[in-house]
Write an enzyme that holds these catalytic residues in place. Structure first.
Site, PDB file in Angstrom:
ATOM      1  N   GLU A 143     -11.001   4.568  -5.755  1.00  0.00           N
ATOM      2  CA  GLU A 143     -11.318   3.164  -5.549  1.00  0.00           C
ATOM      3  C   GLU A 143     -11.927   2.526  -6.794  1.00  0.00           C
ATOM      4  O   GLU A 143     -12.430   3.231  -7.671  1.00  0.00           O
ATOM      5  CB  GLU A 143     -12.310   3.024  -4.382  1.00  0.00           C
ATOM      6  CG  GLU A 143     -11.751   3.463  -3.059  1.00  0.00           C
ATOM      7  CD  GLU A 143     -10.592   2.611  -2.588  1.00  0.00           C
ATOM      8  OE1 GLU A 143     -10.639   1.374  -2.760  1.00  0.00           O
ATOM      9  OE2 GLU A 143      -9.628   3.173  -2.052  1.00  0.00           O
ATOM     10  N   ARG A 176      -0.962  -5.237   5.052  1.00  0.00           N
ATOM     11  CA  ARG A 176      -0.211  -4.859   3.851  1.00  0.00           C
ATOM     12  C   ARG A 176       1.066  -4.131   4.243  1.00  0.00           C
ATOM     13  O   ARG A 176       1.096  -3.397   5.238  1.00  0.00           O
ATOM     14  CB  ARG A 176      -1.050  -3.942   2.953  1.00  0.00           C
ATOM     15  CG  ARG A 176      -2.298  -4.603   2.421  1.00  0.00           C
ATOM     16  CD  ARG A 176      -3.132  -3.635   1.633  1.00  0.00           C
ATOM     17  NE  ARG A 176      -3.609  -2.543   2.494  1.00  0.00           N
ATOM     18  CZ  ARG A 176      -4.486  -1.618   2.117  1.00  0.00           C
ATOM     19  NH1 ARG A 176      -4.979  -1.631   0.894  1.00  0.00           N
ATOM     20  NH2 ARG A 176      -4.874  -0.677   2.944  1.00  0.00           N
ATOM     21  N   ARG A 232       0.892  -1.170   0.000  1.00  0.00           N
ATOM     22  CA  ARG A 232       0.000   0.000   0.000  1.00  0.00           C
ATOM     23  C   ARG A 232       0.919   1.207   0.000  1.00  0.00           C
ATOM     24  O   ARG A 232       1.825   1.294   0.815  1.00  0.00           O
ATOM     25  CB  ARG A 232      -0.892  -0.025   1.239  1.00  0.00           C
ATOM     26  CG  ARG A 232      -1.720   1.230   1.471  1.00  0.00           C
ATOM     27  CD  ARG A 232      -2.741   1.402   0.370  1.00  0.00           C
ATOM     28  NE  ARG A 232      -3.751   2.387   0.688  1.00  0.00           N
ATOM     29  CZ  ARG A 232      -3.613   3.701   0.524  1.00  0.00           C
ATOM     30  NH1 ARG A 232      -2.486   4.207   0.083  1.00  0.00           N
ATOM     31  NH2 ARG A 232      -4.598   4.518   0.809  1.00  0.00           N
TER      32      ARG A 232
END
Length: 172
Positions: free
Chosen positions: A65, A101, A57
């Site tokens: 998104e 992440r 990330r």
């Protein structure tokens, strides 16, 4: 007989030392290079790093998104930035988010993906403490994108920030 060096020699040596320290401070800090496996969206990707597959990330930025306006453009920008290039990963204070992440700044060809996404008008700066090392740079890149009307700034910005989109469009 002892010779004294002129003052400029000492100042030049200090300037060199300062330059080296500054370069070391801002250079990507990682243990080797990463290789792109797949772009998940504008600010998330999967890479091979040190023999492992990591889901990354990008730190400090928030891209549109999936199914939000400009999401495909942000994803394509990230893919083109990373394609067929060795990637250097730079980490900040916290290395993982609450989803597990890996958090990183991604560098390739002397540029930082995080910053270039914002400069292209395809992401906004997103401050998540304590990982704020380059936040001021990201704000400057956003100012430039707005001024030059790049990406979604061409139409005045996104209808909804990515974080708000996530809240109003929960994944099923």
């Amino acid at each position: 007989m002892r010779r004294h060096n002129p003052l400029w020699v000492h100042l030049a040596a200090l300037a060199c030392l300062f330059g080296c320290l500054l370069a070391f401070r801002t250079a990507p800090a990682g243990d080797g290079t990463a290789r792109l496996i797949r772009v998940l969206d504008g600010d998330s990707l999967r890479v091979e790093y040190q023999g492992r597959t990591l889901e990354l990330r990008l730190i400090g930025v928030d891209a549109p998104e999936y199914r939000q306006e400009y999401s495909r453009k942000a994803r394509d920008f990230t893919r083109n930035f990373c394609r067929d290039k060795p990637l250097q990963l730079e980490f900040d204070t916290e290395r993982r988010d609450h989803y597990g992440r890996t958090l990183a700044y991604v560098h390739a060809g002397g540029l930082m993906l995080n910053e270039e996404l914002v400069r292209a008008g395809l992401a906004i700066p997103f401050r998540v403490r304590p990982n704020t090392r380059y936040f001021a740079r990201f704000r400057q890149a956003e100012d430039e994108a707005r001024r030059e009307q790049r990406g979604f700034w061409r139409k005045g910005g996104l209808d909804m920030t990515p974080s708000r989109w996530r809240r109003t469009h929960p994944r099923k």
